[in-house]
Design a protein around this motif. Structure first.
Motif, PDB file in Angstrom:
ATOM      1  N   THR A 202       0.844  -1.184   0.000  1.00 36.06           N
ATOM      2  CA  THR A 202       0.000   0.000   0.000  1.00 36.06           C
ATOM      3  C   THR A 202       0.887   1.245   0.000  1.00 36.06           C
ATOM      4  O   THR A 202       2.029   1.202   0.467  1.00 36.06           O
ATOM      5  N   PRO A 203       0.393   2.365  -0.523  1.00 41.05           N
ATOM      6  CA  PRO A 203       1.232   3.570  -0.602  1.00 41.05           C
ATOM      7  C   PRO A 203       1.574   4.125   0.778  1.00 41.05           C
ATOM      8  O   PRO A 203       0.766   4.073   1.708  1.00 41.05           O
ATOM      9  N   ALA A 204       2.779   4.661   0.902  1.00 41.29           N
ATOM     10  CA  ALA A 204       3.220   5.345   2.114  1.00 41.29           C
ATOM     11  C   ALA A 204       3.860   6.663   1.704  1.00 41.29           C
ATOM     12  O   ALA A 204       4.062   6.938   0.523  1.00 41.29           O
ATOM     13  N   SER A 205       4.180   7.490   2.673  1.00 41.30           N
ATOM     14  CA  SER A 205       4.747   8.801   2.380  1.00 41.30           C
ATOM     15  C   SER A 205       6.180   8.682   1.879  1.00 41.30           C
ATOM     16  O   SER A 205       6.853   7.660   2.080  1.00 41.30           O
ATOM     17  N   GLY A 206       6.644   9.724   1.229  1.00 34.25           N
ATOM     18  CA  GLY A 206       8.032   9.791   0.787  1.00 34.25           C
ATOM     19  C   GLY A 206       8.391   8.830  -0.322  1.00 34.25           C
ATOM     20  O   GLY A 206       9.561   8.465  -0.468  1.00 34.25           O
ATOM     21  N   GLY A 207       7.396   8.402  -1.097  1.00 35.05           N
ATOM     22  CA  GLY A 207       7.659   7.495  -2.199  1.00 35.05           C
ATOM     23  C   GLY A 207       7.870   6.048  -1.797  1.00 35.05           C
ATOM     24  O   GLY A 207       8.192   5.214  -2.646  1.00 35.05           O
TER      25      GLY A 207
ATOM     26  N   VAL B 106      10.340   0.678   2.054  1.00 41.99           N
ATOM     27  CA  VAL B 106       9.149   0.276   2.799  1.00 41.99           C
ATOM     28  C   VAL B 106       9.095   1.015   4.132  1.00 41.99           C
ATOM     29  O   VAL B 106      10.104   1.111   4.834  1.00 41.99           O
ATOM     30  N   ALA B 107       7.934   1.524   4.480  1.00 44.86           N
ATOM     31  CA  ALA B 107       7.709   2.175   5.773  1.00 44.86           C
ATOM     32  C   ALA B 107       7.203   1.145   6.778  1.00 44.86           C
ATOM     33  O   ALA B 107       6.366   0.298   6.445  1.00 44.86           O
ATOM     34  N   ALA B 108       7.688   1.221   8.006  1.00 43.87           N
ATOM     35  CA  ALA B 108       7.325   0.246   9.035  1.00 43.87           C
ATOM     36  C   ALA B 108       5.950   0.533   9.607  1.00 43.87           C
ATOM     37  O   ALA B 108       5.550   1.692   9.776  1.00 43.87           O
ATOM     38  N   GLY B 109       5.235  -0.518   9.942  1.00 44.45           N
ATOM     39  CA  GLY B 109       4.000  -0.383  10.693  1.00 44.45           C
ATOM     40  C   GLY B 109       4.281  -0.303  12.186  1.00 44.45           C
ATOM     41  O   GLY B 109       5.435  -0.416  12.623  1.00 44.45           O
ATOM     42  N   SER B 110       3.230  -0.130  12.969  1.00 43.77           N
ATOM     43  CA  SER B 110       3.412   0.017  14.418  1.00 43.77           C
ATOM     44  C   SER B 110       2.322  -0.651  15.245  1.00 43.77           C
ATOM     45  O   SER B 110       2.437  -0.709  16.466  1.00 43.77           O
ATOM     46  N   GLU B 111       1.280  -1.169  14.606  1.00 48.14           N
ATOM     47  CA  GLU B 111       0.122  -1.679  15.341  1.00 48.14           C
ATOM     48  C   GLU B 111       0.082  -3.200  15.327  1.00 48.14           C
ATOM     49  O   GLU B 111       0.231  -3.833  14.281  1.00 48.14           O
TER      50      GLU B 111
END
Length: 263
Positions: free
Chosen positions: A82-87, A121-126
């Motif tokens: 899924t899309p995340a910030s910063g490309g 890839v941006a990390a999740g936290s939940e």
């Protein structure tokens, strides 16, 4: 509860990979499974530029997975981006089907063995759990399996089973680590662990990219006592297994590691 693990090799085309999800979900339903898990990167294999193909959870790829799950009458867990910030993108598990709609974003990113997932890839936290036929199920992804705290968090949330889609990188000792970690996490949290990996591309008759975690197969179901109950080899296949949540309760009475924690 009967579950299915669909071990397959996905390619770079999200639309083509939907056909494999449709087939696997149909076969799982025919076998009486209530949940079918597909690997990490089911949407598109690693080694593919991820940002251009990432879609939101209400986009066409996830919408079609929902349709597949509804048509088959099973809960589907599948890896997408899924899309995340910063490309960058988020490495997401979509869980959808009768009475279930949830998403888990991979918390622990694979910055190891010379691979740097956090670059793209941006990390999740939940921490995320779902409920299937009254059974609480935790969600984790690949590299997460090296972190026992997440699995204990699932247990604390009431889970008796954790599903772990993966695209496990090949290398010396990696298959042995995979089995050891699946069994250890089951025993750490005294719950069932159902870990489904991408099949080895070579076993699917496909070229094996270098320095890309495209999978080794060996999907495994471990019981809450850490014993292997079912597994596949490196080739594509559908693994059917019976998960008894009452066994997790029995093991927790016998080995009360969750109750005995001091830290």
């Amino acid at each position: 509860m009967r579950i299915a693990l669909s071990q397959l090799t996905t390619g770079p085309d999200p639309e083509a990979n939907l056909a494999a999800v449709r087939e696997g979900a149909g076969r799982a339903a025919e076998a009486g499974a209530r949940l079918v898990a597909f690997p990490e990167a089911t949407m598109a294999c690693f080694g593919t530029p991820l940002a251009p193909l990432a879609q939101p959870l209400d986009g066409p790829w996830a919408t079609e997975v929902r349709r597949i799950a509804a048509d088959a009458g099973v809960v589907v867990v599948a890896g997408m981006f899924t899309p995340a910030s910063g490309g960058r993108v988020t490495n997401t598990l979509l869980a959808t089907g009768p009475g279930v709609e949830a998403a888990y974003d991979k918390i622990h990113l694979y910055d190891a063995f010379g691979f740097t997932e956090s670059r793209t890839v941006a990390a999740g936290s939940e921490v995320v759990t779902i409920e299937v036929d009254g059974v609480r199920v935790g969600l984790a992804t690949c590299y997460d399996i090296r972190f026992p705290e997440l699995f204990r968090a699932h247990a604390d949330a009431g889970a008796r089973l954790t599903v772990v889609p993966a695209s496990w990188g090949a290398g010396p000792g990696k298959r042995e680590q995979w089995e050891l970690l699946v069994r250890a996490r089951a025993l750490d949290a005294t719950l069932w662990v159902a870990a489904v990996g991408q099949a080895d591309p070579a076993a699917s008759g496909l070229p094996v990219p270098e320095r890309t975690p495209v999978g080794i197969g060996h999907s495994t179901v471990a019981g809450p006592d850490g014993t292997v109950r079912a597994r596949l080899d490196e080739a594509p296949g559908l693994l059917i297994a019976e998960v008894d949540p009452a066994e997790a309760d029995a093991v927790r009475r016998q080995i009360p590691v969750l109750a005995n924690r001091r830290l």
